[in-house]
Design a protein around this motif. Structure first.
Motif, PDB file in Angstrom:
ATOM      1  N   PHE A   1       0.861  -1.196   0.000  1.00 17.08           N
ATOM      2  CA  PHE A   1       0.000   0.000   0.000  1.00 17.08           C
ATOM      3  C   PHE A   1       0.888   1.233   0.000  1.00 17.08           C
ATOM      4  CE2 PHE A   1      -4.235  -1.759   1.145  1.00 17.08           C
ATOM      5  CZ  PHE A   1      -3.864  -3.071   1.391  1.00 17.08           C
ATOM      6  N   ARG A   2       0.342   2.360  -0.447  1.00 21.12           N
ATOM      7  CA  ARG A   2       1.128   3.600  -0.402  1.00 21.12           C
ATOM      8  C   ARG A   2       0.233   4.803  -0.169  1.00 21.12           C
ATOM      9  NH1 ARG A   2      -1.537   6.353  -4.010  1.00 21.12           N
ATOM     10  NH2 ARG A   2      -1.313   5.915  -6.213  1.00 21.12           N
ATOM     11  N   PHE A   3       0.792   5.791   0.531  1.00 17.18           N
ATOM     12  CA  PHE A   3       0.150   7.101   0.647  1.00 17.18           C
ATOM     13  C   PHE A   3       1.069   8.045  -0.114  1.00 17.18           C
ATOM     14  CE2 PHE A   3      -0.326  11.131   3.183  1.00 17.18           C
ATOM     15  CZ  PHE A   3      -1.552  11.467   2.641  1.00 17.18           C
ATOM     16  N   ALA A   4       0.488   8.853  -1.042  1.00 15.50           N
ATOM     17  CA  ALA A   4       1.338   9.598  -1.985  1.00 15.50           C
ATOM     18  C   ALA A   4       0.982  11.083  -2.034  1.00 15.50           C
ATOM     19  CB  ALA A   4       1.213   8.969  -3.370  1.00 15.50           C
ATOM     20  N   PRO A   5       1.271  11.830  -0.980  1.00  9.11           N
ATOM     21  CA  PRO A   5       0.899  13.255  -0.977  1.00  9.11           C
ATOM     22  C   PRO A   5       1.865  14.128  -1.784  1.00  9.11           C
ATOM     23  CG  PRO A   5       2.061  12.722   1.037  1.00  9.11           C
ATOM     24  CD  PRO A   5       1.955  11.429   0.253  1.00  9.11           C
ATOM     25  N   SER A   6       1.394  15.295  -2.187  1.00 11.68           N
ATOM     26  CA  SER A   6       2.240  16.286  -2.854  1.00 11.68           C
ATOM     27  C   SER A   6       2.589  17.383  -1.846  1.00 11.68           C
ATOM     28  CB  SER A   6       1.495  16.927  -4.027  1.00 11.68           C
ATOM     29  OG  SER A   6       1.241  15.970  -5.008  1.00 11.68           O
ATOM     30  N   PRO A   7       3.869  17.711  -1.704  1.00  6.91           N
ATOM     31  CA  PRO A   7       4.258  18.744  -0.728  1.00  6.91           C
ATOM     32  C   PRO A   7       4.058  20.155  -1.262  1.00  6.91           C
ATOM     33  CG  PRO A   7       6.210  17.764  -1.699  1.00  6.91           C
ATOM     34  CD  PRO A   7       5.034  17.067  -2.332  1.00  6.91           C
TER      35      PRO A   7
ATOM     36  N   ILE B   1       6.577  10.774  -1.981  1.00  5.70           N
ATOM     37  CA  ILE B   1       6.446  12.232  -2.076  1.00  5.70           C
ATOM     38  C   ILE B   1       6.281  12.600  -3.553  1.00  5.70           C
ATOM     39  CG2 ILE B   1       7.620  14.444  -1.657  1.00  5.70           C
ATOM     40  CD1 ILE B   1       6.697  13.088   0.927  1.00  5.70           C
ATOM     41  N   GLU B   2       5.104  13.100  -3.917  1.00  7.06           N
ATOM     42  CA  GLU B   2       4.806  13.418  -5.321  1.00  7.06           C
ATOM     43  C   GLU B   2       5.152  14.884  -5.600  1.00  7.06           C
ATOM     44  OE1 GLU B   2       1.116  11.595  -6.737  1.00  7.06           O
ATOM     45  OE2 GLU B   2       2.304   9.760  -6.687  1.00  7.06           O
ATOM     46  N   ASP B   3       6.456  15.112  -5.760  1.00  6.78           N
ATOM     47  CA  ASP B   3       6.951  16.490  -5.920  1.00  6.78           C
ATOM     48  C   ASP B   3       7.453  16.740  -7.330  1.00  6.78           C
ATOM     49  OD1 ASP B   3       9.089  14.798  -5.793  1.00  6.78           O
ATOM     50  OD2 ASP B   3      10.283  16.025  -4.417  1.00  6.78           O
TER      51      ASP B   3
ATOM     52  N   SER C   1       3.552  14.095 -16.200  1.00  5.64           N
ATOM     53  CA  SER C   1       2.407  14.676 -15.500  1.00  5.64           C
ATOM     54  C   SER C   1       2.079  13.727 -14.357  1.00  5.64           C
ATOM     55  CB  SER C   1       1.213  14.768 -16.451  1.00  5.64           C
ATOM     56  OG  SER C   1       0.771  13.458 -16.773  1.00  5.64           O
ATOM     57  N   TYR C   2       1.098  14.101 -13.555  1.00  2.64           N
ATOM     58  CA  TYR C   2       0.650  13.220 -12.472  1.00  2.64           C
ATOM     59  C   TYR C   2       0.296  11.837 -13.015  1.00  2.64           C
ATOM     60  CZ  TYR C   2      -2.936  10.931  -9.721  1.00  2.64           C
ATOM     61  OH  TYR C   2      -3.680   9.984  -9.091  1.00  2.64           O
ATOM     62  N   HIS C   3      -0.474  11.790 -14.127  1.00  2.00           N
ATOM     63  CA  HIS C   3      -0.931  10.501 -14.655  1.00  2.00           C
ATOM     64  C   HIS C   3       0.240   9.561 -14.968  1.00  2.00           C
ATOM     65  CE1 HIS C   3      -4.977  11.933 -14.910  1.00  2.00           C
ATOM     66  NE2 HIS C   3      -4.752  12.790 -15.878  1.00  2.00           N
TER      67      HIS C   3
ATOM     68  N   SER D   1       3.546   9.773 -13.930  1.00  2.00           N
ATOM     69  CA  SER D   1       4.422   9.429 -12.803  1.00  2.00           C
ATOM     70  C   SER D   1       3.740   8.443 -11.860  1.00  2.00           C
ATOM     71  CB  SER D   1       4.863  10.685 -12.051  1.00  2.00           C
ATOM     72  OG  SER D   1       3.749  11.418 -11.606  1.00  2.00           O
ATOM     73  N   VAL D   2       2.425   8.573 -11.676  1.00  2.35           N
ATOM     74  CA  VAL D   2       1.757   7.708 -10.701  1.00  2.35           C
ATOM     75  C   VAL D   2       1.763   6.250 -11.172  1.00  2.35           C
ATOM     76  CG1 VAL D   2      -0.682   7.831 -11.433  1.00  2.35           C
ATOM     77  CG2 VAL D   2      -0.161   7.797  -9.035  1.00  2.35           C
ATOM     78  N   VAL D   3       1.578   6.008 -12.455  1.00  2.75           N
ATOM     79  CA  VAL D   3       1.573   4.612 -12.913  1.00  2.75           C
ATOM     80  C   VAL D   3       2.994   4.035 -12.934  1.00  2.75           C
ATOM     81  CG1 VAL D   3      -0.580   4.765 -14.228  1.00  2.75           C
ATOM     82  CG2 VAL D   3       1.586   5.132 -15.406  1.00  2.75           C
TER      83      VAL D   3
ATOM     84  N   VAL E   1      -5.038   2.924  -2.592  1.00  5.41           N
ATOM     85  CA  VAL E   1      -6.148   3.403  -1.766  1.00  5.41           C
ATOM     86  C   VAL E   1      -6.048   4.920  -1.750  1.00  5.41           C
ATOM     87  CG1 VAL E   1      -7.160   3.388   0.548  1.00  5.41           C
ATOM     88  CG2 VAL E   1      -6.074   1.312  -0.363  1.00  5.41           C
ATOM     89  N   ARG E   2      -7.037   5.597  -2.314  1.00  7.07           N
ATOM     90  CA  ARG E   2      -6.946   7.060  -2.441  1.00  7.07           C
ATOM     91  C   ARG E   2      -8.348   7.656  -2.539  1.00  7.07           C
ATOM     92  NH1 ARG E   2      -4.526   6.896  -8.621  1.00  7.07           N
ATOM     93  NH2 ARG E   2      -6.416   6.105  -9.591  1.00  7.07           N
ATOM     94  N   GLY E   3      -8.417   8.980  -2.540  1.00  6.19           N
ATOM     95  CA  GLY E   3      -9.696   9.686  -2.497  1.00  6.19           C
ATOM     96  C   GLY E   3     -10.534   9.474  -3.752  1.00  6.19           C
TER      97      GLY E   3
ATOM     98  N   ASP F   1     -11.983  11.543  -5.448  1.00  2.00           N
ATOM     99  CA  ASP F   1     -11.765  12.571  -6.482  1.00  2.00           C
ATOM    100  C   ASP F   1     -10.881  12.039  -7.612  1.00  2.00           C
ATOM    101  OD1 ASP F   1      -9.812  12.482  -4.488  1.00  2.00           O
ATOM    102  OD2 ASP F   1      -9.179  14.556  -4.808  1.00  2.00           O
ATOM    103  N   LEU F   2     -10.166  10.933  -7.374  1.00  7.60           N
ATOM    104  CA  LEU F   2      -9.303  10.374  -8.417  1.00  7.60           C
ATOM    105  C   LEU F   2      -9.917   9.148  -9.080  1.00  7.60           C
ATOM    106  CD1 LEU F   2      -5.907  10.927  -6.594  1.00  7.60           C
ATOM    107  CD2 LEU F   2      -6.742  12.110  -8.618  1.00  7.60           C
ATOM    108  N   PHE F   3     -11.168   8.857  -8.732  1.00  9.79           N
ATOM    109  CA  PHE F   3     -11.842   7.672  -9.274  1.00  9.79           C
ATOM    110  C   PHE F   3     -11.809   7.649 -10.812  1.00  9.79           C
ATOM    111  CE2 PHE F   3     -15.746   5.773 -10.989  1.00  9.79           C
ATOM    112  CZ  PHE F   3     -15.677   4.495 -10.465  1.00  9.79           C
TER     113      PHE F   3
HETATM  114  N1  GLU Z   1      -0.441  13.001  -5.180  1.00 15.74           N
HETATM  115  C1  GLU Z   1      -1.860  12.871  -5.291  1.00 15.74           C
HETATM  116  C2  GLU Z   1      -2.540  13.876  -4.381  1.00 15.74           C
HETATM  117  O1  GLU Z   1      -1.902  14.412  -3.486  1.00 15.74           O
HETATM  118  C3  GLU Z   1      -2.355  11.491  -4.931  1.00 15.74           C
HETATM  119  C4  GLU Z   1      -2.036  10.497  -5.977  1.00 15.74           C
HETATM  120  C5  GLU Z   1      -2.624   9.112  -5.790  1.00 15.74           C
HETATM  121  O2  GLU Z   1      -2.884   8.681  -4.666  1.00 15.74           O
HETATM  122  O3  GLU Z   1      -2.744   8.425  -6.809  1.00 15.74           O
HETATM  123  O4  GLU Z   1      -3.711  14.136  -4.561  1.00 15.74           O
END
Ligand code: GLU
Length: 295
Positions: free
Chosen positions: A6-12, A42-44, A205-207, A209-211, A223-225, A227-229
């Motif tokens: 699992f991962r939590f991936a916030p942007s600073p 860290i999604e920077d 882009s986010y798309h 780098s995330v994959v 596992v994420r919000g 809003d990214l569904f």
């Molecule tokens: N970095 C993204 C954000 O802070 C989350 C990316 C993800 O969980 O896929 O909203």
């Protein structure tokens, strides 16, 4: 059996708020309950908006909440070569093109197209699809514009990308989408039009780098919000095009403010740091997000 990851991936690019606390705690609890690993990423990638201070804040807030994660932490800004390689793979297959239209030009193009009353297609987030102008430019013109130093973004040629697929694409949703969607779901990347994959100064882009990161880190459970569904459709498409493994997805509900709006990093009062400064204890935060069984 493979160990779940699992991962939590916030942007600073701001302070973490209650919504981030919920997402991080949920990931942590699900990893623990599954006997799995918990990673922090860290999604920077956007170095113009991310700062070392906000990154420090993430570590401080998550430690204070009682979370532990594996070291070293993957920081996207240290892995530009990985994203560049993926971009090249897509470019070599003829699935990306440089786009030069400015926001103003895009707005004018769409206004003109809509003038006869026919609405221009919009993506699931409500943004208009990118006009087909740049996709049709000649190689000579593209080269000239790039050599002239014009700003540009690399976009996925959605039609060309879809033509590479062997059949329909789907994903396993263990949570729920905005309309209660769950189980094996069809991915509909076409709804997004020609999405941005990278920029002139940014290799992803986010798309993208995330994959790439989820694959390189062996993530099995995203596992994420919620809003990214809908963005998951683009992620599934990129995974197919790049030959990457496919994680399971769990989109969780969003923590809303008293007016029913999504929390924002710009709003200070729900920031973990503000709550801590006001005397809130970690246990109170767990209760506030309905996860007091986590610790
Ligand atoms: N970095 C993204 C954000 O802070 C989350 C990316 C993800 O969980 O896929 O909203």
């Amino acid at each position: 059996m493979i160990t779940p990851v699992f991962r939590f991936a916030p942007s600073p690019n701001g302070l973490l708020h209650l919504g981030h606390a919920y997402s991080a705690l949920l990931n942590f609890a699900m990893a623990r309950d599954a006997g799995g690993r918990f990673l922090l990423r860290i999604e920077d990638i956007d170095i113009t908006r991310c700062t070392p201070e906000f990154e420090e804040g993430i570590y401080r807030d998550l430690s204070w909440l009682g979370l532990k994660w594996e070291m070293p932490v993957r920081r996207q800004s240290e892995h530009f070569d990985d994203y560049r390689a993926a971009l090249e793979q897509l470019a070599d297959a003829g699935m990306v093109y440089p786009s030069f239209m400015s926001r103003k030009e895009i707005r004018a193009y769409i206004a003109e197209a809509e003038a006869d009353g026919k609405p221009w297609p919009r993506d699931p987030d409500g943004a208009p699809h990118f006009p087909p102008v740049d996709r049709k430019r000649t190689e000579t013109e593209r080269k000239r514009r790039m050599e002239d130093g014009e700003p540009f973004a690399w976009r996925l040629d959605m039609e060309a990308a879809l033509a590479h697929l062997d059949g329909p694409v789907s994903w396993d949703e263990d949570g729920t989408g905005p309309d209660g969607e769950t189980g094996k779901l069809p991915a509909l990347p076409h709804d997004w039009g020609d999405v941005v994959i990278a920029r002139k100064e940014m290799p992803a882009s986010y798309h993208l780098s995330v994959v790439v990161d989820d694959a390189l880190q062996g993530v099995t459970h995203v596992v994420r919000g919620r809003d990214l569904f809908h963005a998951t459709a683009v992620h599934r498409l990129l995974q197919e095009l790049l030959g990457l493994p496919v994680p399971r997805y769990y989109h969780h509900e969003l923590i809303l403010d008293e007016n029913g709006h999504k929390l924002s990093k710009r709003r200070g009062d729900t920031a973990i740091a503000s709550l801590r400064a006001a005397g809130t204890a970690p246990g109170d935060i767990l209760r506030m997000v309905g996860l007091d069984h986590v610790r």
